[in-house]
Scaffold this motif. Structure first.
Motif, short mmCIF file in Angstrom:
data_model
loop_
_atom_site.label_atom_id
_atom_site.label_comp_id
_atom_site.label_asym_id
_atom_site.label_seq_id
_atom_site.Cartn_x
_atom_site.Cartn_y
_atom_site.Cartn_z
N GLN A 1 41.14 47.69 46.09
CA GLN A 1 39.88 48.37 45.77
C GLN A 1 39.12 48.65 47.06
O GLN A 1 39.17 47.86 48.00
CB GLN A 1 39.00 47.52 44.85
CG GLN A 1 39.60 47.22 43.50
CD GLN A 1 38.72 46.30 42.67
OE1 GLN A 1 37.76 45.71 43.19
NE2 GLN A 1 39.04 46.17 41.39
N SER B 1 37.91 54.15 36.98
CA SER B 1 36.73 53.33 37.20
C SER B 1 35.49 54.20 37.08
O SER B 1 35.40 55.27 37.68
CB SER B 1 36.76 52.68 38.60
OG SER B 1 35.56 51.98 38.85
N ARG C 1 32.56 52.61 43.66
CA ARG C 1 33.96 52.29 43.90
C ARG C 1 34.71 53.57 44.27
O ARG C 1 34.83 54.49 43.48
CB ARG C 1 34.60 51.65 42.67
CG ARG C 1 36.08 51.29 42.85
CD ARG C 1 36.52 50.28 41.82
NE ARG C 1 35.83 49.01 42.03
CZ ARG C 1 35.79 48.02 41.14
NH1 ARG C 1 36.39 48.17 39.98
NH2 ARG C 1 35.15 46.90 41.40
N ASN D 1 40.48 52.49 43.05
CA ASN D 1 40.97 51.24 42.48
C ASN D 1 42.40 51.49 42.05
O ASN D 1 42.66 52.37 41.23
CB ASN D 1 40.11 50.84 41.28
CG ASN D 1 40.59 49.54 40.64
OD1 ASN D 1 41.07 48.66 41.33
ND2 ASN D 1 40.45 49.44 39.33
#
Length: 242
Positions: free
Chosen positions: A114, A175, A180, A183
């Motif tokens: 990640q 996600s 983020r 991922n």
């Protein structure tokens, strides 16, 4: 009547892992079934959210305990059978597929990778011996902020490019978190785990300088895929403006 939950499959002869929650290995020809007993007939719909969370944690803990030592094929949470004969019958009907999947994952482990935005990079105090120098430093900082999105995107692409070397497969995970950047689950040979760990150490400081956090965890049960595919990282990287 006690029901039985099927957690996953391992190769026949795999030693029991004592660090896992209570379970047993049910021999079934070339595979062993990781199972545990349930006192009554039950499904996830019969449980409270807290019960389901506890049940899921036990399920995952049993599978995770075997990941470092053996190939593991996870079964879906809530795969419940009336007894051991029912499990053996169900597995025997698709035994060729189960054996092929275990063979595909021989000496393969899954890790998650990640890249998260932790905030704006910390800037030190501006020191300059003249007003002109001060303005030049301020301008450089402004340009740096304007280029941050681009630099983060380039860093994310660099991480994914470096993952191509050890990875057998890279699988994107959706996600909804805006902080983020990507991922993904990475399948790689056990002999390449050290390469992944070294890559993480080398990229830690550059990530921090961009206000990013590179997180690599594992090994985990290969929930992403049992049948290996061609390595690809298209659609893995989703960079958003901050």
């Amino acid at each position: 009547m006690q029901c039985v939950q099927l957690h996953g499959l391992v190769p026949s002869g795999t030693a029991a892992q004592q660090t896992a929650p209570p379970h047993e290995i049910l021999p079934c020809g070339p595979v062993g079934a990781l199972i545990s007993g349930i006192a009554r007939s039950i499904t996830p719909d019969d449980l409270s959210p807290d019960d389901v969370a506890h049940w899921a944690m036990q399920h995952n803990a049993i599978l995770t305990a075997y990941c470092a030592e053996a190939s593991v094929i996870p079964m879906a949470l809530g795969a419940i059978f009336s007894g051991k004969p029912a499990i053996i019958s169900a597995l025997t009907a698709q035994m060729d597929t189960h054996v092929q999947n275990l063979h595909s994952l021989h000496d393969i482990q899954e890790y998650t990778v990640q890249l998260n935005i932790m905030g704006a990079p910390k800037a030190g105090p501006v020191t300059a011996d003249s007003g002109r120098a001060f303005l030049q430093l301020q301008r450089a900082r402004r340009i740096g902020r304007e280029n941050l999105h681009r630099d983060r995107h380039a860093f994310a692409q660099n991480v994914l490019s470096q993952l191509q070397t050890p990875a057998v497969q890279i699988e994107a995970s959706a996600s909804s978190k805006p902080d983020r950047l990507f991922n993904c689950a990475v399948l790689l040979k056990k002999t390449d785990v050290l390469h992944l760990q070294q890559m993480a150490r080398n990229l830690h400081a550059p990530a921090k300088a961009l206000g990013l956090d590179l997180v690599i965890t594992g090994p985990w049960p290969p929930y992403s895929s049992a049948a290996l595919q061609t390595v690809s990282h298209r659609e893995v990287c989703h960079v958003t403006d901050t």
